[in-house]
Design a protein around this motif. Structure first.
Motif, mmCIF file in Angstrom:
data_model
loop_
_atom_site.group_PDB
_atom_site.id
_atom_site.type_symbol
_atom_site.label_atom_id
_atom_site.label_comp_id
_atom_site.label_asym_id
_atom_site.label_seq_id
_atom_site.Cartn_x
_atom_site.Cartn_y
_atom_site.Cartn_z
ATOM 1 N N LEU A 1 9.567 9.688 33.576
ATOM 2 C CA LEU A 1 10.721 8.801 33.560
ATOM 3 C C LEU A 1 10.946 8.189 34.940
ATOM 4 C CD1 LEU A 1 13.262 7.674 32.184
ATOM 5 C CD2 LEU A 1 14.358 9.879 32.614
ATOM 6 N N ALA A 2 10.882 6.849 35.018
ATOM 7 C CA ALA A 2 11.098 6.132 36.277
ATOM 8 C C ALA A 2 12.329 5.246 36.138
ATOM 9 C CB ALA A 2 9.876 5.280 36.624
ATOM 10 N N ASP A 3 13.428 5.668 36.766
ATOM 11 C CA ASP A 3 14.696 4.938 36.685
ATOM 12 C C ASP A 3 15.468 5.192 37.969
ATOM 13 O OD1 ASP A 3 17.571 4.337 35.946
ATOM 14 O OD2 ASP A 3 16.617 3.912 34.021
ATOM 15 N N SER B 1 -0.134 12.875 35.007
ATOM 16 C CA SER B 1 -0.915 12.289 33.902
ATOM 17 C C SER B 1 -0.160 12.258 32.573
ATOM 18 C CB SER B 1 -2.227 13.044 33.723
ATOM 19 O OG SER B 1 -2.983 12.997 34.894
ATOM 20 N N PRO B 2 0.967 11.570 32.524
ATOM 21 C CA PRO B 2 1.718 11.514 31.263
ATOM 22 C C PRO B 2 1.020 10.634 30.228
ATOM 23 C CG PRO B 2 2.664 9.993 32.831
ATOM 24 C CD PRO B 2 1.592 10.755 33.569
ATOM 25 N N ASP B 3 1.429 10.795 28.977
ATOM 26 C CA ASP B 3 0.964 9.910 27.912
ATOM 27 C C ASP B 3 1.715 8.590 27.972
ATOM 28 O OD1 ASP B 3 -0.730 11.935 26.641
ATOM 29 O OD2 ASP B 3 1.167 12.883 26.055
ATOM 30 N N VAL B 4 3.020 8.689 28.296
ATOM 31 C CA VAL B 4 3.904 7.531 28.299
ATOM 32 C C VAL B 4 4.801 7.573 29.531
ATOM 33 C CG1 VAL B 4 5.750 6.310 27.037
ATOM 34 C CG2 VAL B 4 3.967 7.526 25.760
ATOM 35 N N VAL B 5 5.038 6.394 30.116
ATOM 36 C CA VAL B 5 6.017 6.246 31.189
ATOM 37 C C VAL B 5 7.169 5.425 30.646
ATOM 38 C CG1 VAL B 5 6.496 5.251 33.473
ATOM 39 C CG2 VAL B 5 4.296 6.377 33.025
ATOM 40 N N VAL B 6 8.381 5.952 30.788
ATOM 41 C CA VAL B 6 9.588 5.194 30.472
ATOM 42 C C VAL B 6 10.038 4.597 31.797
ATOM 43 C CG1 VAL B 6 11.970 5.295 29.651
ATOM 44 C CG2 VAL B 6 10.195 6.672 28.525
ATOM 45 N N LEU B 7 10.015 3.265 31.872
ATOM 46 C CA LEU B 7 10.136 2.554 33.141
ATOM 47 C C LEU B 7 11.298 1.576 33.137
ATOM 48 C CD1 LEU B 7 8.695 1.807 35.879
ATOM 49 C CD2 LEU B 7 7.438 0.083 34.556
ATOM 50 N N ASP B 8 12.132 1.655 34.162
ATOM 51 C CA ASP B 8 13.208 0.674 34.343
ATOM 52 C C ASP B 8 12.669 -0.519 35.127
ATOM 53 O OD1 ASP B 8 15.678 -0.588 34.443
ATOM 54 O OD2 ASP B 8 16.638 0.948 35.665
ATOM 55 N N VAL B 9 13.233 -1.687 34.900
ATOM 56 C CA VAL B 9 12.842 -2.890 35.643
ATOM 57 C C VAL B 9 13.235 -2.744 37.111
ATOM 58 C CG1 VAL B 9 13.372 -5.359 35.938
ATOM 59 C CG2 VAL B 9 12.858 -4.443 33.665
ATOM 60 N N GLN B 10 14.448 -2.248 37.355
ATOM 61 C CA GLN B 10 14.969 -2.123 38.714
ATOM 62 C C GLN B 10 14.876 -0.674 39.172
ATOM 63 O OE1 GLN B 10 16.105 -4.709 40.691
ATOM 64 N NE2 GLN B 10 16.035 -3.150 42.263
ATOM 65 N N LEU B 11 14.146 -0.448 40.245
ATOM 66 C CA LEU B 11 14.071 0.881 40.844
ATOM 67 C C LEU B 11 14.663 0.806 42.243
ATOM 68 C CD1 LEU B 11 10.466 1.904 39.756
ATOM 69 C CD2 LEU B 11 12.628 2.639 38.746
#
Length: 134
Positions: free
Chosen positions: A12-14, A52-62
């Motif tokens: 999770l990238a937020d 090494s995740p399967d999926v990244v949940v990514l925010d536009v603004q970091l």
């Protein structure tokens, strides 16, 4: 072990710690294992490469940058990782830009929060792009 029993590994990238906490709690109630989280582009890139995740949940603004930096870096280093963009910045221009860079889905935090778990699971299966055209 069947594929349905293997949890989907998610990073999770937020930039918002409260949003990360809320999303983490929601994801962990399903067949998803949260393997890491970060709020800055570089910490996200480092964390994704380390876990090494399967999926990244990514925010536009970091914090200190954009999610697009993360998407581009990981696309080069680990092209099998699926991206689900999850942001309040969800206008057509953002959707188009992230789709062009390889994101599989784009959800609006304000109106599509409850769809995140299902979309993450679908993205982990690496099907066709899931980004709505609206």
């Amino acid at each position: 072990m069947s594929q349905s029993q293997v949890p989907v590994k998610v990073f999770l990238a937020d930039d918002s710690a409260p949003i990360r906490d809320r999303v983490a709690a929601m994801l962990e109630t399903s067949a998803i294992a949260l393997v890491g989280q970060a709020g800055t582009p570089q910490a996200s890139i480092d964390g994704i490469l380390a876990t090494s995740p399967d999926v990244v949940v990514l925010d536009v603004q970091l914090e200190g940058g954009q999610g697009l930096e993360v998407l581009r870096a990981i696309r080069q280093a680990a092209p099998v990782v699926a991206f689900v963009v999850f942001s309040s910045n969800s206008g057509p221009a953002y959707r188009k830009r992230y789709a062009a860079e390889g994101a599989m889905a784009f959800l609006d935090k304000n109106t599509e929060f409850d769809q995140l778990v299902d979309v993450v699971i679908k993205a982990s299966r690496h099907g066709a792009a899931l980004i709505p055209t609206h």
